[in-house]
Motif scaffolding. Structure first.
Motif, short mmCIF file in Angstrom:
data_model
loop_
_atom_site.label_atom_id
_atom_site.label_comp_id
_atom_site.label_asym_id
_atom_site.label_seq_id
_atom_site.Cartn_x
_atom_site.Cartn_y
_atom_site.Cartn_z
N VAL A 1 0.83 -1.27 -0.03
CA VAL A 1 0.00 -0.09 0.08
C VAL A 1 0.93 1.34 -0.04
O VAL A 1 0.63 2.19 -0.77
CB VAL A 1 -1.02 0.11 1.17
CG1 VAL A 1 -1.85 1.35 1.47
CG2 VAL A 1 -1.94 -0.96 0.91
N MET A 2 1.97 1.21 0.72
CA MET A 2 2.72 2.53 0.86
C MET A 2 3.48 2.72 -0.57
O MET A 2 3.64 3.88 -0.94
CB MET A 2 3.93 2.32 1.97
CG MET A 2 3.30 2.58 3.38
SD MET A 2 2.31 4.26 3.49
CE MET A 2 3.61 5.28 3.15
N GLN A 3 3.84 1.76 -1.32
CA GLN A 3 4.37 1.72 -2.54
C GLN A 3 3.32 2.49 -3.41
O GLN A 3 3.75 3.50 -4.19
CB GLN A 3 4.79 0.40 -3.16
CG GLN A 3 5.59 0.53 -4.55
CD GLN A 3 5.88 -0.73 -5.11
OE1 GLN A 3 5.84 -1.69 -4.40
NE2 GLN A 3 6.29 -0.68 -6.24
N VAL A 4 2.17 2.01 -3.45
CA VAL A 4 1.14 2.72 -4.28
C VAL A 4 0.78 4.18 -3.71
O VAL A 4 0.85 4.94 -4.68
CB VAL A 4 -0.12 2.00 -4.11
CG1 VAL A 4 -1.28 2.71 -4.75
CG2 VAL A 4 0.05 0.62 -4.72
N VAL A 5 0.75 4.35 -2.37
CA VAL A 5 0.76 5.75 -2.03
C VAL A 5 1.74 6.75 -2.35
O VAL A 5 1.60 7.90 -2.98
CB VAL A 5 0.61 5.73 -0.40
CG1 VAL A 5 0.57 7.33 0.25
CG2 VAL A 5 -0.72 5.22 0.08
N ARG A 6 3.00 6.30 -2.57
CA ARG A 6 4.20 7.04 -2.86
C ARG A 6 4.05 7.36 -4.36
O ARG A 6 4.31 8.56 -5.03
CB ARG A 6 5.46 6.29 -2.82
CG ARG A 6 6.02 6.44 -1.31
CD ARG A 6 7.36 5.98 -0.94
NE ARG A 6 7.59 4.68 -1.64
CZ ARG A 6 7.50 3.43 -1.14
NH1 ARG A 6 7.24 3.41 0.17
NH2 ARG A 6 7.75 2.35 -1.69
N GLU A 7 3.70 6.42 -5.27
CA GLU A 7 3.38 6.45 -6.64
C GLU A 7 2.25 7.22 -6.95
O GLU A 7 2.31 8.21 -7.91
CB GLU A 7 3.19 5.11 -7.34
CG GLU A 7 4.46 4.29 -7.47
CD GLU A 7 4.22 3.17 -8.17
OE1 GLU A 7 3.05 2.85 -8.57
OE2 GLU A 7 5.31 2.42 -8.16
N LEU A 8 1.22 7.48 -6.07
CA LEU A 8 0.12 8.54 -6.26
C LEU A 8 0.67 9.87 -6.10
O LEU A 8 0.50 10.68 -7.20
CB LEU A 8 -0.78 8.28 -5.18
CG LEU A 8 -2.03 7.28 -5.16
CD1 LEU A 8 -2.83 7.54 -4.00
CD2 LEU A 8 -2.93 7.28 -6.53
N ASN A 9 1.73 10.22 -5.43
CA ASN A 9 2.25 11.47 -5.52
C ASN A 9 3.27 11.73 -6.22
O ASN A 9 3.32 12.64 -6.96
CB ASN A 9 2.89 11.65 -3.92
CG ASN A 9 3.53 12.90 -3.58
OD1 ASN A 9 4.73 12.96 -3.61
ND2 ASN A 9 2.61 13.90 -3.55
N ARG A 10 4.17 10.62 -6.46
CA ARG A 10 5.31 10.91 -7.53
C ARG A 10 5.14 11.27 -8.94
O ARG A 10 5.51 11.90 -9.72
CB ARG A 10 6.53 10.12 -6.99
CG ARG A 10 7.21 10.24 -5.91
CD ARG A 10 7.97 9.29 -5.17
NE ARG A 10 8.46 9.37 -3.87
CZ ARG A 10 9.24 8.42 -3.20
NH1 ARG A 10 9.77 7.42 -3.76
NH2 ARG A 10 9.64 8.73 -2.10
#
Length: 282
Positions: free
Chosen positions: A183-192
């Motif tokens: 989930v945190m990988q997806v969250v980072r990609e949402l932003n970056r």
């Protein structure tokens, strides 16, 4: 860079039964979130962080002060639809957000209610599932997925709506370590990758470290606001607010106090911590 969320003296008290005094949860919060930021909001239970998150999406309306979303006053009912299109929410339990019996139908659910044309829905659903790494599971039943996979599907449903800001209210609280990492990988990609403003409500220090900015809530107000390195080196202040710090900082801080060593305590990663200890031991 303009603000997508701004609060001015924001107050909130939960309704109570007649004759009882309302207990204030938010006590005059002043906060600005710029477009494209990744902000982690920390706080112990009862600090007001989840209530604050609800105000950003007009789930909760201020009982005092004001909350602006993309310059829209959330108290104005005429703005509610646009506010919720601008700021989408992801909650702790993905089962509470999954409504269909097939993954791709679940991602399409909100789009259908928004009246998006079928061809556009197909495109958005496919793109959203690919973005969270769940495209190959598009025909699966959600109940057959792991907790982390369910949460990624819930996030895909948000991505498909193309919001400008996503607020995640402790999205990894019910997940195992592997699910949290996914989930945190997806969250980072949402932003970056997508440039979406991300506000992450969490009690995990290792998640907050990944944000560009950390806001600490305490007793209904903002106690601290700064970069992860600025916030987590204030160990005594955080502990006084019943919060911990990343283990790397905790190790250096406690070693320094125990042995009287002048150790830097700004290590946010294991590698940084190891480098500091290696230098000290030489």
């Amino acid at each position: 860079m303009s603000e997508i969320i701004k609060t001015e003296n924001l107050q909130y008290a939960y309704p109570v039964e007649e004759g009882q005094l309302a207990v204030p949860v938010l006590k005059g919060v002043n906060l600005k979130v710029k477009r494209g930021e990744f902000v982690a909001v920390l706080g112990h239970n009862g600090s007001g962080k989840s209530t604050l998150a609800g105000c950003f999406n007009a789930i909760r309306l201020p009982t005092g002060g004001v909350c602006y979303v993309d310059m829209m006053d959330t108290r104005d009912e005429n703005n509610t639809y646009e506010v919720r299109k601008t700021v989408s929410m992801v909650f702790q339990n993905p089962d509470n957000q999954l409504v269909a019996t097939v993954v791709e139908e679940d991602v399409a659910f909100a789009l259908e209610n928004m009246g998006v044309p079928p061809q556009e829905i197909r495109k958005r659903v496919d793109e959203a599932l690919k973005a969270v790494g769940m495209y190959e599971y598009r025909a699966q039943a959600p109940h057959r997925l792991s907790g982390g996979q369910k949460q990624r599907v819930a996030i895909a449903g948000v991505i498909a709506m193309m919001p400008r800001c996503v607020v995640l209210d402790e999205p990894t609280a019910m997940l195992d370590p592997q699910g949290r990492r996914e989930v945190m990988q997806v969250v980072r990609e949402l932003n970056r990758k997508f440039g979406i403003t991300v506000i992450l409500i969490t009690h995990h220090m290792d998640e907050a470290v990944q944000a560009g900015r950390v806001v600490v809530m305490h007793k209904g107000n903002v106690l601290m606001d700064g970069t992860p390195r600025e916030i987590f080196t204030q160990v005594d202040t955080l502990r006084a607010a019943s919060l911990t710090v990343p283990q790397t900082i905790e190790v250096l801080y406690d070693l320094g106090r125990k042995y009287g060593a002048d150790l830097p305590i700004d290590a946010l990663s294991v590698g940084e911590c190891a480098d500091i200890l290696e230098t000290y031991l030489q």
